[in-house]
Design a protein around this motif. Sequence first.
Motif, short mmCIF file in Angstrom:
data_model
loop_
_atom_site.label_atom_id
_atom_site.label_comp_id
_atom_site.label_asym_id
_atom_site.label_seq_id
_atom_site.Cartn_x
_atom_site.Cartn_y
_atom_site.Cartn_z
N PRO A 115 -6.30 -6.30 -3.80
CA PRO A 115 -6.89 -7.27 -2.86
C PRO A 115 -6.00 -7.53 -1.66
O PRO A 115 -6.50 -7.68 -0.53
CB PRO A 115 -7.06 -8.53 -3.73
CG PRO A 115 -7.18 -8.01 -5.12
CD PRO A 115 -6.27 -6.83 -5.18
N ALA A 116 -4.69 -7.61 -1.88
CA ALA A 116 -3.79 -7.82 -0.75
C ALA A 116 -3.85 -6.64 0.22
O ALA A 116 -3.89 -6.82 1.45
CB ALA A 116 -2.36 -8.01 -1.25
N CYS A 117 -3.89 -5.43 -0.32
CA CYS A 117 -3.98 -4.25 0.53
C CYS A 117 -5.28 -4.23 1.32
O CYS A 117 -5.32 -3.87 2.51
CB CYS A 117 -3.85 -2.98 -0.31
SG CYS A 117 -2.19 -2.64 -0.89
N ASP A 118 -6.38 -4.63 0.68
CA ASP A 118 -7.67 -4.67 1.38
C ASP A 118 -7.62 -5.66 2.54
O ASP A 118 -8.15 -5.38 3.62
CB ASP A 118 -8.78 -5.06 0.40
CG ASP A 118 -9.13 -3.94 -0.56
OD1 ASP A 118 -8.88 -2.76 -0.21
OD2 ASP A 118 -9.65 -4.23 -1.66
N LEU A 119 -6.99 -6.80 2.32
CA LEU A 119 -6.89 -7.80 3.39
C LEU A 119 -6.05 -7.26 4.54
O LEU A 119 -6.42 -7.39 5.72
CB LEU A 119 -6.28 -9.09 2.82
CG LEU A 119 -6.03 -10.21 3.84
CD1 LEU A 119 -7.34 -10.66 4.49
CD2 LEU A 119 -5.35 -11.39 3.15
N LEU A 120 -4.92 -6.66 4.22
CA LEU A 120 -4.06 -6.13 5.26
C LEU A 120 -4.73 -4.98 6.00
O LEU A 120 -4.59 -4.85 7.23
CB LEU A 120 -2.74 -5.66 4.65
CG LEU A 120 -1.90 -6.78 3.99
CD1 LEU A 120 -0.69 -6.19 3.28
CD2 LEU A 120 -1.46 -7.82 5.02
N LEU A 121 -5.49 -4.18 5.29
CA LEU A 121 -6.22 -3.08 5.92
C LEU A 121 -7.28 -3.62 6.88
O LEU A 121 -7.49 -3.08 7.97
CB LEU A 121 -6.87 -2.22 4.84
CG LEU A 121 -7.42 -0.86 5.27
CD1 LEU A 121 -6.30 0.05 5.77
CD2 LEU A 121 -8.16 -0.20 4.10
N GLU A 122 -7.94 -4.68 6.49
CA GLU A 122 -8.97 -5.30 7.33
C GLU A 122 -8.41 -5.71 8.68
O GLU A 122 -9.07 -5.58 9.72
CB GLU A 122 -9.58 -6.49 6.61
CG GLU A 122 -10.64 -7.24 7.41
CD GLU A 122 -11.14 -8.48 6.68
OE1 GLU A 122 -11.82 -9.30 7.34
OE2 GLU A 122 -10.85 -8.64 5.47
N TYR A 166 -5.21 3.55 1.47
CA TYR A 166 -4.22 2.59 1.94
C TYR A 166 -3.06 3.23 2.70
O TYR A 166 -2.18 2.51 3.19
CB TYR A 166 -3.66 1.79 0.75
CG TYR A 166 -4.71 0.98 0.04
CD1 TYR A 166 -5.49 0.05 0.73
CD2 TYR A 166 -4.95 1.15 -1.33
CE1 TYR A 166 -6.46 -0.70 0.08
CE2 TYR A 166 -5.91 0.41 -1.99
CZ TYR A 166 -6.67 -0.51 -1.29
OH TYR A 166 -7.63 -1.25 -1.93
N ARG A 167 -3.06 4.53 2.78
CA ARG A 167 -1.96 5.20 3.48
C ARG A 167 -1.75 4.69 4.90
O ARG A 167 -0.59 4.60 5.37
CB ARG A 167 -2.21 6.71 3.50
CG ARG A 167 -1.06 7.54 4.10
CD ARG A 167 0.11 7.64 3.16
NE ARG A 167 1.30 8.18 3.83
CZ ARG A 167 2.41 8.55 3.21
NH1 ARG A 167 2.49 8.44 1.90
NH2 ARG A 167 3.43 9.03 3.88
N PRO A 168 -2.79 4.32 5.67
CA PRO A 168 -2.56 3.78 7.02
C PRO A 168 -1.70 2.52 7.04
O PRO A 168 -1.13 2.17 8.08
CB PRO A 168 -3.98 3.49 7.53
CG PRO A 168 -4.85 4.42 6.77
CD PRO A 168 -4.24 4.51 5.41
N LEU A 169 -1.63 1.79 5.89
CA LEU A 169 -0.81 0.59 5.84
C LEU A 169 0.68 0.90 5.78
O LEU A 169 1.50 0.08 6.20
CB LEU A 169 -1.17 -0.25 4.60
CG LEU A 169 -2.57 -0.82 4.49
CD1 LEU A 169 -2.73 -1.52 3.14
CD2 LEU A 169 -2.84 -1.79 5.63
N TYR A 170 1.04 2.03 5.25
CA TYR A 170 2.41 2.35 4.85
C TYR A 170 3.28 2.59 6.08
O TYR A 170 3.16 3.61 6.75
CB TYR A 170 2.39 3.58 3.95
CG TYR A 170 3.60 3.85 3.10
CD1 TYR A 170 4.70 3.00 3.04
CD2 TYR A 170 3.63 5.01 2.31
CE1 TYR A 170 5.79 3.27 2.24
CE2 TYR A 170 4.72 5.30 1.49
CZ TYR A 170 5.80 4.43 1.47
OH TYR A 170 6.88 4.72 0.67
N ALA A 171 4.19 1.66 6.36
CA ALA A 171 5.07 1.79 7.54
C ALA A 171 6.41 2.40 7.19
O ALA A 171 7.04 3.03 8.04
CB ALA A 171 5.27 0.43 8.20
#
Length: 749
Positions: A115-122, A166-171
């Motif tokens: 859920p946290a990843c979904d929020l950050l992706l949004e 979720y790969r686009p989140l990974y900095a």
Amino acid sequence: MDTPWRPLRHFVLKVHSRCDLACDHCYVYEHADQSWRGRPAAMAPETARAAAGRIAQHAARHGLTSVGVVLHGGEPLLLGPRRLRAVLEELRGTISRVCELDLRMQTNAVRLDEPACDLLLEFGVRVGVSLDGGRAENDRHRRYRNGASSHDRVRAALRRLREPRYRPLYAGLLCTVDAANDPIAVYEALLAEEPPRIDLLLPHATWDTPPPAPLGTWLTTFHNRWAADDRPVPVRLFDSIRSLGLGGPSQTEAVGVDTGDVVVVETDGAWEEPDSMKTTRPGGGATGLTVFDASADDVTELPAMRRRRAGLSALSATCRACSLVRQCGGGLTAHRWSRAAGFDNPSVYCDDLKELIIAINEHPGPVAGDLGALPADAFDGLGYGYGDAAAVALLAEAELAVNRALVAEVAGETAFGSRLLAELESQAPGVFDEVLRHPFVRSWAVSCLDGGRDCDPDWAAAIAAAVAVRAGLAAEVPVRAHGGRIHLPTVGFFAAPAAEVIVTAGPGSFTLRWPGGRTTVTAGGAARGWHEARWVTVDGVRILLEDADPYRDRLEHAATGHLDAAAAGGWSAALAGAWSALSLDAPDQLGGLRQGLRAIVPLAPAPDGTLRSATSRHAFGALGIAHTAAPELAVLLVHEFQHTKLGAVLDLIDLVPDDAGGDRLRVGWRPDPRPVEAALQGAYAHLAVADVWRRRADRNGDDQGRGLFRTYRDWTAAAIDALRSGDRLTPAGARFVGRMADTVNSWPG
């Protein structure tokens, strides 16, 4: 302290001031400043609203095209999904109306569930994760308060970030260095997580609380393994040190001269310096200002922030005297602290940084595509938009080789040229090379080989005569007139009374002889009808003021005629003034100019008074410029020298594929779409011009200068984006333009 003004473009928001781990190396909870104890645990909605408003106000006031905001803590995910969404909505809704917003989060990742990843992706939030290595290395410091390991939960979160969704989140990963850990084990553990980037953080320390052990060997061991593996992932510290050594930008405040464009907003709305200052003393980093009573502009004027913008002048005498200072920059500001001397010290990690910098400088970078005769460091240094003296010297040598080959090909078609030139070269090789470096020797050769309208293969004799005269060699050379003149490149010209003149050279003088007459030119150049070449010496650099060469007309604009003494004196004064301006506004360009600038061709001024300048691909080192005042001349010198450098790079290396000829790009500086190579040339020139105006505006506090900086920066950034789209570049071209992008991205938004 007289320091340049610079807008802020990186903001750290402490959205939660507590943490669910108890890392014993944490600068927030374990170091000198304990102000977290009196602050609210979570940032209130009104504080987030005020912070977002201040950031948007600052961006709008200064025309910033983008700003970066990092959600930090403590642990930002302790905010919970509802309150985190509210903060993200506030930031996106307020700041994105004004400029582009780069949103990031730094987290320990133990709560980074789906859920946290979904929020950050949004909301498009990129996530950096703190990890110190494998289980043993990570658990040395990063544990829960009860001593339990956090490693499994962090690795589970990293597996999630590697999933395609979720790969686009990974900095990337942030690793705090510890000499007790095995550097190779740490390297392999970090690499196994497939990070887009690795940050190595030196544990915060000062001269009053020094680090427990040296880190130089640890860092160099990590670096050397990484280099041996062909640098499989960017490491910000290493990449920044190498970039700085090549004249490029830093990507971290840990090295290089701190630009002072990072500021923190605490959970109670207090403006503070970067968090590393908390390690110096109680109240370290405090400003006394809040987002409720002070703007970001107010923060930039504080003495502490002014010190961060003061460059080398803010460093200790020890640092300023060090040959590595431009790469090290004194290290992180906080690491210079001592109660006895404040910040007037080198970094407590001085010896470690020296060891690492030397190791990095000894390792050339990886080759992407064919870099021809250019080493990777020279190629990258030029790509950043600069190129030091050594890099430009390599270009000059390569261009000399081209000139030699072209002259030999043309002279071989003449009755005597090839033999005579070979004899002169054997007797005076240094002088021979100096004459062949003359930019318009190549213009002549290319004209002959291309069947140009004024092709005159016998001009090879003029080149031979110039070598003989300059070297004082005993030689007799018949030279045919060209346009009513006998012109000896780099020596001078003579208004010829006949179609052919015999040049007889010897020590100290030479004679010009024709049917019915003769004249002797002494070492001082005095003789009736003879006009000695005009040389201008600026700060020890000898530049030819080329007002007579018959092949100088290959430039886009018409050249002037022969200059009288007053006009030549005006050029000398203007060039001296421009050079002084460059020492302030383009210091990183001076080394290259010293090596590569050979001639200035005075151009006829534009009828409407606009600035006028030009270069030719076939005249390396020659810049055509219409006379103007010193500040404007400085900009034109940088602009046109970029073209001559890039032309030389393109002679050696294919940056644009052969099949790109029909492609056209829209660019900001021209109404007509440009071929790919022309767009690259324009972007490269405007990158350097933007940098001049950036420095000049910072130095003078000049609004007009800031506006010009933004214009050239935006033109360059847009062109770089267009060049990097599709298949418009070769692998080497992509690398070169990537370095250009690094420089542009390092500037204020």
